[in-house]
Design a protein around this motif. Structure first.
Motif, PDB file in Angstrom:
ATOM      1  N   PRO A 319      45.208  49.499 121.756  1.00 28.20           N
ATOM      2  CA  PRO A 319      44.238  49.840 122.804  1.00 28.20           C
ATOM      3  C   PRO A 319      44.850  50.069 124.179  1.00 28.20           C
ATOM      4  O   PRO A 319      44.170  50.558 125.074  1.00 28.20           O
ATOM      5  N   TYR A 320      46.113  49.730 124.347  1.00 31.03           N
ATOM      6  CA  TYR A 320      46.814  49.987 125.603  1.00 31.03           C
ATOM      7  C   TYR A 320      47.480  51.367 125.600  1.00 31.03           C
ATOM      8  O   TYR A 320      47.796  51.893 126.652  1.00 31.03           O
ATOM      9  N   TYR A 321      47.676  51.911 124.396  1.00 33.89           N
ATOM     10  CA  TYR A 321      48.441  53.157 124.263  1.00 33.89           C
ATOM     11  C   TYR A 321      47.572  54.400 124.320  1.00 33.89           C
ATOM     12  O   TYR A 321      48.007  55.439 124.795  1.00 33.89           O
ATOM     13  N   TRP A 322      46.349  54.333 123.766  1.00 35.30           N
ATOM     14  CA  TRP A 322      45.459  55.481 123.830  1.00 35.30           C
ATOM     15  C   TRP A 322      44.021  55.023 123.979  1.00 35.30           C
ATOM     16  O   TRP A 322      43.662  53.873 123.719  1.00 35.30           O
ATOM     17  N   TYR A 323      43.228  55.964 124.431  1.00 36.35           N
ATOM     18  CA  TYR A 323      41.808  55.698 124.673  1.00 36.35           C
ATOM     19  C   TYR A 323      40.986  56.642 123.804  1.00 36.35           C
ATOM     20  O   TYR A 323      41.203  57.856 123.793  1.00 36.35           O
ATOM     21  N   ILE A 377      46.274  53.293 129.094  1.00 34.27           N
ATOM     22  CA  ILE A 377      46.720  52.639 130.323  1.00 34.27           C
ATOM     23  C   ILE A 377      48.233  52.522 130.400  1.00 34.27           C
ATOM     24  O   ILE A 377      48.823  52.633 131.476  1.00 34.27           O
ATOM     25  N   TYR A 378      48.907  52.326 129.266  1.00 34.00           N
ATOM     26  CA  TYR A 378      50.352  52.100 129.286  1.00 34.00           C
ATOM     27  C   TYR A 378      51.153  53.357 129.614  1.00 34.00           C
ATOM     28  O   TYR A 378      51.984  53.328 130.533  1.00 34.00           O
ATOM     29  N   PRO A 379      50.939  54.483 128.944  1.00 35.75           N
ATOM     30  CA  PRO A 379      51.767  55.650 129.277  1.00 35.75           C
ATOM     31  C   PRO A 379      51.323  56.403 130.514  1.00 35.75           C
ATOM     32  O   PRO A 379      52.140  57.082 131.137  1.00 35.75           O
ATOM     33  N   ALA A 380      50.034  56.302 130.903  1.00 38.64           N
ATOM     34  CA  ALA A 380      49.526  57.204 131.943  1.00 38.64           C
ATOM     35  C   ALA A 380      48.773  56.516 133.065  1.00 38.64           C
ATOM     36  O   ALA A 380      48.387  57.174 134.030  1.00 38.64           O
ATOM     37  N   GLY A 381      48.542  55.205 132.959  1.00 38.64           N
ATOM     38  CA  GLY A 381      47.694  54.549 133.951  1.00 38.64           C
ATOM     39  C   GLY A 381      46.231  54.859 133.755  1.00 38.64           C
ATOM     40  O   GLY A 381      45.428  54.764 134.688  1.00 38.64           O
ATOM     41  N   ASN A 386      38.430  49.489 125.137  1.00 38.32           N
ATOM     42  CA  ASN A 386      37.714  48.265 124.765  1.00 38.32           C
ATOM     43  C   ASN A 386      36.867  48.442 123.511  1.00 38.32           C
ATOM     44  O   ASN A 386      36.119  47.541 123.135  1.00 38.32           O
ATOM     45  N   GLY A 387      36.970  49.610 122.869  1.00 40.09           N
ATOM     46  CA  GLY A 387      36.280  49.853 121.614  1.00 40.09           C
ATOM     47  C   GLY A 387      34.949  50.551 121.740  1.00 40.09           C
ATOM     48  O   GLY A 387      34.398  51.020 120.740  1.00 40.09           O
ATOM     49  N   SER A 484      45.790  40.012 128.289  1.00 38.44           N
ATOM     50  CA  SER A 484      47.244  39.938 128.295  1.00 38.44           C
ATOM     51  C   SER A 484      47.749  39.814 126.858  1.00 38.44           C
ATOM     52  O   SER A 484      47.302  38.952 126.111  1.00 38.44           O
ATOM     53  N   LEU A 485      48.693  40.657 126.505  1.00 40.25           N
ATOM     54  CA  LEU A 485      49.277  40.582 125.162  1.00 40.25           C
ATOM     55  C   LEU A 485      50.043  39.289 124.959  1.00 40.25           C
ATOM     56  O   LEU A 485      49.973  38.669 123.897  1.00 40.25           O
ATOM     57  N   THR A 486      50.786  38.878 125.969  1.00 40.15           N
ATOM     58  CA  THR A 486      51.641  37.707 125.806  1.00 40.15           C
ATOM     59  C   THR A 486      50.899  36.390 125.969  1.00 40.15           C
ATOM     60  O   THR A 486      51.420  35.342 125.577  1.00 40.15           O
TER      61      THR A 486
END
Length: 613
Positions: A319-323, A377-381, A386-387, A484-486
């Motif tokens: 979910p951080y990589y694509w929307y 959000i990760y590659p492009a901001g 959230n599904g 947060s992933l971690t």
């Protein structure tokens, strides 16, 4: 792609522009439009332009990763990069080339700011004259890194005679293309000279600070980045040279390398729409014709559906990589609502939708602007997924979500989509992250070149990859809840990593290298240049190949048969690969046409960089 303002400034044509501009500037004494840019302004411009020239993008911005992300099968597109089809007149190579080499300002600019390499030459000249060694060291480091990227992507490039148009002793209008194998050793020399400058006791009266948008003038971080760039250059040559002594010397002192998340070598972008200091890849969020789609190959590996790697091991970073723009609503408690696409999709899985690399199917070119999944959000901001879905330009979706967390200053304006309260565009372009540094070490150990425990370093690299996502989210500053992933998802992360390590433990030496490079490929989303380098150097990760009968039996790719909730099954998609893999990008044709010292156009299917055996 829309809004393609094509101004190309090939090296030879620049002569005319430079002579005209020079006369104009000689009579322009307006203090608000200086004729001689100071080193701090030159540095900011060079760093920002370097990020732009390498990044994904759209409209009239972006660079080499826009093409190479397709070549490494993390995104798909309907444009030239599909089927490795980039030619010498392709838009993004023609856009990037003057960003590197221009010696004259872009049209309409009053500042004498140039391409990256010319600005760096100006900084070096001014800093040498004024004794500002820290500025000179940073400029030298950026010069070496920039040329390394050009060599890796193009092979032979202008180097020894480049940016010499204003040389008082020997002005050069038409630079020759240097042998790429002869450039690399000189880049190591340049990096060593940069280290000497930055390790000087006195860096000069004028020192970098906020104008250094990469490290904020932190000299220790620059020294770590330079040593890590050296490690990368030696790694790149490992198939054609014995680099064992050099890499082991660097790895013996890990504190001299990038050694923390915050020390990563990044171009940090901002959130301003008016002047647009955002990541160029964020243009997908306000373009009227989106063109970057998620590769089904990338999607299925991250979903744990590829039988060759990561099988049955879904990635928590999805979910951080694509929307996903298509809506999925389970709020009724009795049935799930699935949104219909604008037009028939080619590949759908629940609310994820995309197109294939190499597709020649009837649904590839249908208008699905607000249907197909896009950069996250990760590659492009962009947006964290959230599904729930919702088209990027959907004001109703944005307003609905805002009402759940009504922060007054974030209230969307009428017609406001994600270019308002959610996506900010402030994701950095990641030149070299701490995770990258660890993956480099794991590769070197696995290849038998460096000493150490490859498995331990691999685990550290994967864990750092997840920490990098959290770090990027913090820089983006999204106006929506993002776990947060971690911390929040640490159990899921541990499960994922343990399965990856089990696959590594059970594999042959070749399989172990595949695991290392596939994990590096996953974490590097957004930096297509390094993934292209990795694939050509190692052969991993395994690439999608429409001509491979096991991947596309009989020339047909099969989307998830039950993936489209609105139809019983999805039909096979005809796919084609009309050419082989391109080992380099072609040279920019405008440069070849105007520079009499340029070579004839290459054949990218046979022309390799020197570090490929």
């Amino acid at each position: 792609m829309i809004s393609r303002l094509k101004y190309i400034i090939p090296l030879a044509v620049i002569v005319i522009a430079t002579s005209c501009k020079k006369d104009f500037l000689n009579i322009n004494n307006d203090p608000n439009n200086p004729t001689d840019a100071p080193v701090d302004l030159l540095l900011t411009t060079a760093e920002r332009t370097l990020g732009d020239a390498l990044a994904m993008g759209g409209g009239d911005n972006g660079g080499l990763s826009q093409l190479l992300e397709v070549y490494v099968h993390r995104i798909t597109t309907r444009e030239e990069a599909d089927q490795y089809g980039v030619k010498g007149n392709e838009f993004f190579t023609s856009l990037a080339w003057p960003k590197f080499y221009s010696t004259s300002p872009p049209p309409g600019e009053s500042e004498p700011l140039h391409g990256i390499l010319q600005n760096l030459e100006e900084i070096t000249r001014k800093a040498t004259a004024d004794g500002n060694l820290y500025y000179r060291g940073i400029a030298r480091a950026l010069k070496a890194y920039t040329y390394s990227q050009l060599v890796d992507v193009f092979g032979d490039v202008p180097f020894s005679e480049a940016n010499k148009l204003d040389d008082p002793e020997n002005p050069i209008t038409y630079p020759k293309f240097d042998d790429d194998a002869e450039i690399y050793p000189k880049l190591i020399d340049t990096l060593n000279a940069a280290l000497d400058d930055l390790q000087a006791a006195d860096g000069g009266a004028f020192q970098p600070a906020g104008d250094d948008v990469i490290y904020g003038g932190n000299i220790d971080n620059w020294i770590a980045a330079i040593n890590t760039i050296k490690l990368k250059l030696f790694l790149q040559q490992r198939k054609v040279s014995d680099v064992s002594a050099q890499v082991n010397a660097l790895l013996a002192d890990p504190g001299s390398l990038i050694s923390s998340t915050s020390q990563s070598f990044l171009m940090r972008y901002g959130t301003l729409g008016a002047t647009d200091d955002r990541n160029p890849a964020f243009q997908e969020y306000f373009s009227t014709q989106r063109s970057n789609h998620i590769s089904p190959w990338f999607y299925e590996i991250m979903k744990g559906r590829n039988s060759g790697i990561n099988f049955n091991n879904p990635d928590p970073r999805i979910p951080y990589y694509w929307y996903n723009q298509l809506r999925r609503d389970t709020s009724s408690g009795t049935e799930t609502y699935f949104e219909a696409p604008e037009n028939q999709t080619e590949y759908r899985d629940d609310n994820f939708a995309t197109i294939y690399f190499g597709s020649v199917g009837p649904d590839r070119d249908r208008n699905n602007q607000n249907t197909l999944s896009t950069l996250g959000i990760y590659p492009a901001g962009g947006r964290y997924d959230n599904g729930g879905g919702g088209a990027l330009g959907s004001y109703e979706e944005v307003m609905h979500d805002w009402l759940e967390n009504p922060i007054p200053e974030n209230r969307p304006a009428d017609g406001d989509g994600v270019d308002g309260p959610y996506g900010t565009g402030a994701a950095p372009y990641r030149f070299i992250t701490y995770a990258d540094r660890l993956y480099m070490e794991a590769e070197l150990i696995q290849a038998g070149i460096a000493t150490g425990n490859a498995r331990e370093v691999l685990e550290a690299a994967i864990r750092e990859s997840f920490a990098t996502v959290d770090f990027v989210v913090g820089l983006v500053g999204p106006n929506q809840p993002v776990p947060s992933l971690t911390d929040d998802l640490s159990a899921e992360v541990d499960t994922y990593i343990n399965k990856v390590l089990a696959e590594y433990d059970a594999g042959s030496d070749a399989k172990k290298m595949q695991v290392i490079m596939t994990q590096k490929w996953i974490q590097g989303f957004g930096n297509g240049v390094e993934a292209y380098n990795d694939y050509r150097r190692t052969g991993y990760p395994v690439a999608w190949d429409p001509s491979n009968n096991s991947m596309a039996p009989g020339g047909f790719a099969q989307p998830p048969s039950g993936g489209d909730p609105l139809q019983a099954s999805q039909k096979p998609v005809p796919v084609l690969l009309a050419t082989g893999y391109a080992y380099t990008l072609p040279w920019v044709q405008d440069e070849l046409n105007t520079n009499p010292n340029a070579p004839d156009q290459k054949d990218p299917l046979t022309y390799k960089p020197f570090w490929m055996p």
